[in-house]
Design a protein around this motif. Structure first.
Motif, short mmCIF file in Angstrom:
data_model
loop_
_atom_site.label_atom_id
_atom_site.label_comp_id
_atom_site.label_asym_id
_atom_site.label_seq_id
_atom_site.Cartn_x
_atom_site.Cartn_y
_atom_site.Cartn_z
N TYR A 1 0.82 -1.22 0.00
CA TYR A 1 0.00 0.00 0.00
C TYR A 1 0.86 1.27 0.00
CZ TYR A 1 0.90 0.30 5.05
OH TYR A 1 1.51 0.40 6.27
N LEU A 2 2.16 1.15 0.27
CA LEU A 2 3.06 2.30 0.18
C LEU A 2 3.77 2.23 -1.16
CD1 LEU A 2 4.63 2.42 3.77
CD2 LEU A 2 3.08 4.08 2.75
N THR A 3 3.20 2.90 -2.13
CA THR A 3 3.68 2.74 -3.51
C THR A 3 4.32 4.00 -4.09
OG1 THR A 3 1.46 3.31 -4.29
CG2 THR A 3 1.98 0.97 -4.05
N ASN A 4 4.19 5.13 -3.39
CA ASN A 4 4.69 6.40 -3.93
C ASN A 4 5.78 6.99 -3.03
OD1 ASN A 4 2.61 6.90 -6.18
ND2 ASN A 4 1.32 6.56 -4.39
N SER B 1 13.54 -1.40 6.82
CA SER B 1 13.82 -1.35 8.26
C SER B 1 13.35 -0.02 8.86
CB SER B 1 15.32 -1.54 8.51
OG SER B 1 16.08 -0.54 7.86
N GLN B 2 13.41 1.06 8.09
CA GLN B 2 12.93 2.34 8.58
C GLN B 2 11.42 2.33 8.76
OE1 GLN B 2 14.67 4.69 5.47
NE2 GLN B 2 16.44 5.29 6.70
N TYR B 3 10.74 1.59 7.90
CA TYR B 3 9.29 1.45 8.04
C TYR B 3 8.95 0.74 9.36
CZ TYR B 3 4.59 -0.41 7.26
OH TYR B 3 3.27 -0.75 7.39
N THR B 4 9.71 -0.30 9.68
CA THR B 4 9.52 -0.99 10.95
C THR B 4 9.76 -0.05 12.12
OG1 THR B 4 10.23 -3.09 9.96
CG2 THR B 4 10.26 -2.95 12.37
N GLN B 5 10.80 0.77 12.00
CA GLN B 5 11.10 1.77 13.03
C GLN B 5 9.96 2.77 13.18
OE1 GLN B 5 14.83 3.77 12.34
NE2 GLN B 5 14.42 5.37 13.84
N ALA B 6 9.36 3.16 12.06
CA ALA B 6 8.24 4.10 12.10
C ALA B 6 7.03 3.50 12.80
CB ALA B 6 7.88 4.51 10.68
N PRO C 1 -2.56 10.37 0.55
CA PRO C 1 -1.41 10.63 1.43
C PRO C 1 -0.90 9.40 2.18
CG PRO C 1 -3.03 12.38 1.65
CD PRO C 1 -3.67 11.31 0.81
N THR C 2 -1.81 8.47 2.48
CA THR C 2 -1.39 7.27 3.22
C THR C 2 -0.58 6.30 2.36
OG1 THR C 2 -3.53 6.24 2.70
CG2 THR C 2 -3.33 7.38 4.82
N THR C 3 -0.45 6.58 1.07
CA THR C 3 0.34 5.72 0.20
C THR C 3 1.70 6.32 -0.12
OG1 THR C 3 -0.43 6.70 -1.90
CG2 THR C 3 -1.81 4.98 -0.91
N VAL C 4 2.03 7.42 0.58
CA VAL C 4 3.22 8.20 0.21
C VAL C 4 4.30 8.13 1.30
CG1 VAL C 4 4.09 10.52 -0.27
CG2 VAL C 4 1.94 9.76 -1.28
#
Length: 215
Positions: A55-58, A190-195, A98-101
């Protein structure tokens, strides 16, 4: 006896050779499947595989200066990882949720040279190029994550071939930018996991505040 056996094997029908070849191919295919399953189980991903959830494509690339060389490198490399690149936009373009960015804010790049050796004449013979860039990654609903990227290369100079070496240096810099872009994209996972961890921590703090403030 031995010569007779040799004649038998030499005169075997063609279908026997075909069957043997098929068996060998089947074994190779089976081994390939087993290796793929084991690597997948270990979390191994081929270079170029998707770096973020579907879902994070942009990815919006922001920089202090438009068309920063690293921005162009990221723009070229993001599609390899199944991500859409948006360069130079100061805000999220209309029509994009915005939730895909994910936003990457680049700071100006820096290049340092560290002397490694010199010629007998005292001129530089070899030095180390150190390319670095600071940047910020922002995921939806998460606090910005500060990051720093460094790539180093050894480079041999030749004062007698200034023009050729100047072109070679530009090629080396482009390679370093491409490597930096690839590493930045792969780090997004890994940054996504941190977020996600930071989002959960914030929810916990907010829930604790509400509980304390209740009469």
């Amino acid at each position: 006896m031995i010569s007779r056996l040799s004649q038998v094997f030499a005169s075997r029908p063609k279908w026997v050779s075909i069957v043997c070849a098929m068996i060998k191919k089947s074994k190779l295919a089976f081994i390939s499947v087993i290796v793929a399953v084991v690597l997948q189980g270990c979390g191994f991903k081929l270079r170029g595989s998707q770096a973020l959830p579907s879902y994070l494509t942009n990815v919006v690339i922001l920089s202090q200066f438009d068309y920063l060389p690293l921005s162009r490198a990221l723009d070229k490399r993001l599609p390899v990882y199944q991500l859409e690149s948006i360069v130079g936009e100061k805000t999220i373009p209309l029509g994009i949720e915005p939730t895909t960015v994910v936003i990457i804010k680049l700071q100006p790049e820096a290049l340092e040279r560290r002397l490694l050796s010199v010629f007998a004449s005292g001129q530089v013979a070899e030095y180390e190029l150190i390319y670095s860039v600071s940047y910020e990654v922002i995921f939806p609903f998460a606090e910005p994550i500060d990051a720093f990227m460094t790539v180093a290369r050894e480079y041999q100079d030749d004062p007698d071939q200034v023009l050729a070496k100047s072109r070679e240096l530009e090629l080396v810099l482009n390679e370093m930018r491409t490597e930096s872009a690839d590493r930045m994209i792969r780090l997004l996972s890994s940054q996504y996991t941190q977020a996600l961890v930071s989002i959960e921590a914030r929810k916990t703090r907010e829930a604790a505040k509400i509980k304390v403030n209740k009469p």
